[in-house]
Scaffold this motif. Sequence first.
Motif, short mmCIF file in Angstrom:
data_model
loop_
_atom_site.label_atom_id
_atom_site.label_comp_id
_atom_site.label_asym_id
_atom_site.label_seq_id
_atom_site.Cartn_x
_atom_site.Cartn_y
_atom_site.Cartn_z
N THR A 102 -24.20 80.83 11.22
CA THR A 102 -25.05 81.94 11.26
C THR A 102 -25.82 82.20 12.64
O THR A 102 -26.02 83.44 13.00
N ALA A 103 -25.88 81.30 13.44
CA ALA A 103 -26.34 81.37 14.94
C ALA A 103 -25.57 80.12 15.95
O ALA A 103 -25.56 79.39 15.31
N PHE A 104 -25.88 80.35 17.25
CA PHE A 104 -25.21 79.46 17.88
C PHE A 104 -25.75 77.95 17.48
O PHE A 104 -26.91 77.73 17.14
N ALA A 105 -25.13 76.93 17.59
CA ALA A 105 -25.49 75.67 17.20
C ALA A 105 -26.37 74.86 18.11
O ALA A 105 -26.52 75.43 19.23
N THR A 106 -27.09 74.06 17.66
CA THR A 106 -27.96 73.41 18.56
C THR A 106 -27.30 72.22 19.54
O THR A 106 -28.00 71.82 20.59
N ASN A 107 -26.08 72.12 19.15
CA ASN A 107 -25.57 71.50 20.43
C ASN A 107 -24.83 71.90 21.28
O ASN A 107 -24.04 71.71 22.14
N THR A 108 -25.31 73.37 21.39
CA THR A 108 -24.69 74.38 22.43
C THR A 108 -25.81 75.13 23.24
O THR A 108 -27.11 74.79 22.58
N LYS A 109 -25.68 75.63 24.37
CA LYS A 109 -26.47 76.51 25.01
C LYS A 109 -27.98 75.84 25.03
O LYS A 109 -29.19 76.48 24.72
N CYS A 110 -28.13 74.71 25.51
CA CYS A 110 -29.20 73.95 25.52
C CYS A 110 -30.52 74.67 26.14
O CYS A 110 -31.78 75.08 25.95
N ALA A 111 -29.94 75.37 27.33
CA ALA A 111 -31.19 76.15 28.10
C ALA A 111 -31.61 77.44 27.37
O ALA A 111 -32.41 78.20 28.00
N SER A 112 -30.97 77.65 26.34
CA SER A 112 -31.46 79.04 25.68
C SER A 112 -32.99 78.73 25.08
O SER A 112 -33.91 79.44 24.74
N CYS A 113 -33.10 77.41 24.47
CA CYS A 113 -34.24 76.92 23.69
C CYS A 113 -35.07 76.25 24.78
O CYS A 113 -36.13 76.15 24.58
N HIS A 114 -34.31 75.28 25.59
CA HIS A 114 -35.24 74.64 26.41
C HIS A 114 -35.26 75.38 27.94
O HIS A 114 -34.28 75.50 28.33
N LYS A 115 -36.61 75.51 28.67
CA LYS A 115 -36.75 76.16 29.77
C LYS A 115 -36.15 75.22 30.85
O LYS A 115 -35.92 75.75 32.01
N ASP A 116 -36.24 73.96 30.57
CA ASP A 116 -36.00 73.34 31.93
C ASP A 116 -35.21 71.92 31.34
O ASP A 116 -35.73 70.95 30.97
N VAL A 117 -33.79 72.12 31.51
CA VAL A 117 -32.73 71.09 30.98
C VAL A 117 -33.04 69.79 31.82
O VAL A 117 -32.85 68.80 31.31
N LYS A 118 -33.47 70.25 33.06
CA LYS A 118 -33.53 68.79 33.89
C LYS A 118 -34.53 67.93 33.63
O LYS A 118 -34.05 66.89 33.63
N GLU A 119 -35.60 68.44 33.14
CA GLU A 119 -36.64 67.73 32.71
C GLU A 119 -36.01 66.61 31.37
O GLU A 119 -36.87 65.51 31.28
N LEU A 120 -35.16 67.02 30.78
CA LEU A 120 -34.58 66.37 29.49
C LEU A 120 -33.60 65.06 29.98
O LEU A 120 -33.33 64.35 29.33
N THR A 121 -33.29 65.37 31.41
CA THR A 121 -32.09 64.32 31.91
C THR A 121 -32.66 63.15 31.98
O THR A 121 -33.63 62.77 32.61
N PRO A 122 -32.00 62.07 31.22
CA PRO A 122 -32.43 60.72 31.52
C PRO A 122 -32.50 60.17 33.13
O PRO A 122 -31.24 60.66 33.55
N LYS A 123 -33.39 59.53 33.23
CA LYS A 123 -33.43 59.24 34.78
C LYS A 123 -32.78 57.74 35.07
O LYS A 123 -32.00 57.46 36.04
N ASP A 124 -32.90 56.70 33.94
CA ASP A 124 -32.29 55.65 34.00
C ASP A 124 -30.76 55.77 33.89
O ASP A 124 -30.53 56.43 32.81
N PRO A 125 -30.06 54.69 34.54
CA PRO A 125 -28.71 54.93 33.98
C PRO A 125 -28.36 54.59 32.47
O PRO A 125 -29.46 53.68 31.84
N ILE A 126 -27.34 54.70 31.83
CA ILE A 126 -27.02 54.08 30.49
C ILE A 126 -26.20 52.94 30.90
O ILE A 126 -25.13 53.41 31.58
N VAL A 127 -26.26 51.90 30.14
CA VAL A 127 -25.67 50.88 30.37
C VAL A 127 -25.14 50.19 28.94
O VAL A 127 -25.81 49.90 28.22
#
Length: 231
Positions: free
Chosen positions: A104-129
């Motif tokens: 019906t509309a673009f999926a929530t696992n695409t186009k993150c920046a259309s709903c989230h104004k600041d995707v950088k803010e969402l990026t994990p700072k710590d490494p994934i191990v």
Amino acid sequence: MMQKKIKTIGAVLLAGSFFLATHSIAATAYDEGTYGPEAPITWDKPTKVTFSHKVHTMDSGLACDACHDGLFTMESGAILATGKMTMAAMAEGKFCGSCHDGNTAFATNTKCASCHKDVKELTPKDPIVWTNPAKAVVFYHKAHTEGLGLECDACHDSTFAMQKGAAGKAGNFTMQALYEGKYCGKCHDGSTAFASNTRCNTCHIGVKGYNRMMGNDGAHGATHKDTKAGH
Ligand code: HEC
Ligand code: HEC
Ligand code: HEC
Ligand code: HEC
Ligand code: HEC
Ligand code: HEC
């Protein structure tokens, strides 16, 4: 089908154009009675998200009860207070995901920046191990997103869930899977990025590297993290 559930505002639009024809002063004004609140709804927990009535009603022709029939109440912030509106819930077709499903509309696992104004803010700072089965493999978001300019959905399409440890639990997070183009191997195939059967130590930091990382993790040695006994 979702499509059926969506009611349009054709009738309201007709009434609206009659209104505009007879009241030309209002022609440029956004009519909140017809389209809902003009100011975007914003949520700030845990992340900043913006929802625009205009996009959904005026531009996409959705009727109020496409959403205000149990999905959302007409009270800004109410849904946030439930704490249930997460990306995982939306991926299961709830909340925004009842339409944002890639159909019906673009999926929530695409186009993150259309709903989230600041995707950088969402990026994990710590490494994934990961420590299983090989101890240890490390992944740095920053190197891939800011460093290489990859969009979030390059991986958070269906390659990786947005949850630390998920791939490890799937049971097939192995070199073999990587060689078959899954997980990291989607890109680490010798063409998009260095192949998974080369430069082992770039991804594998080993037990020593792991201990070093955990030891240096907390500030000024004030942590309980793994450190070498009898140092
Ligand atoms: C695509 C979904 C959708 C459609 C269609 C929709 N709304 Fe909403 N509306 C929302 C969401 C989401 C909220 C915020 C709810 C929350 O935060 O819990 C909301 C909130 C509201 C609010 C409360 C605003 C505030 O500041 O408290 C009003 C009033 C409202 N909608 C009116 C309307 C009217 C009138 C229509 C039809 C013209 C409409 N809505 C159509 C999703 C929609
Ligand atoms: C259709 C809108 C929409 C899209 C597209 C979307 N999100 Fe979200 N996201 C939300 C909403 C709504 C919330 C919950 C409310 C909040 O955080 O303010 C949320 C929450 C989150 C959270 C908080 C934790 C969680 O899991 O709920 C993260 C992290 C996140 N989104 C990342 C992403 C990434 C990365 C993408 C792209 C792959 C993305 N989002 C795409 C609407 C969206
Ligand atoms: C009743 C169905 C429906 C629901 C529920 C819904 N949307 Fe949408 N949304 C649409 C349609 C249809 C479009 C336009 C088609 C497209 O862009 O794929 C759209 C477009 C958008 C856009 C694109 C705006 C632009 O600038 O082009 C954003 C952002 C968005 N929606 C956010 C949300 C968020 C956040 C929620 C949950 C609070 C939500 N939507 C819930 C149907 C819906
Ligand atoms: C190159 C691949 C890649 C890209 C690009 C990427 N991620 Fe991830 N992300 C991962 C992996 C791998 C994980 C861990 C998944 C697992 O363990 O199963 C992860 C996990 C996450 C988590 C969960 C962290 C936790 O502590 O549970 C969030 C939130 C997240 N990513 C957000 C983002 C956002 C926002 C972007 C875009 C700015 C992004 N990611 C881009 C690969 C990527
Ligand atoms: C692009 C990153 C990457 C590269 C390069 C890489 N690996 Fe891996 N490796 C992983 C990931 C991810 C796992 C699964 C998580 C874990 O075991 O901690 C893994 C798991 C393993 C395992 C556990 C058992 C198995 O078969 O999956 C072994 C052994 C291994 N790697 C050896 C190697 C060797 C040897 C090389 C070089 C020839 C190599 N790896 C290169 C990412 C990589
Ligand atoms: C969407 C594509 C993509 C995915 C998926 C991906 N990478 Fe990468 N990665 C790249 C690119 C592109 C580079 C840089 C090109 C090169 O060095 O060949 C890179 C570089 C790296 C580097 C070297 C830079 C650094 O961080 O020090 C490591 C380590 C790495 N990736 C690990 C991983 C691991 C582990 C995974 C899986 C958990 C993964 N990558 C998944 C695209 C990807």
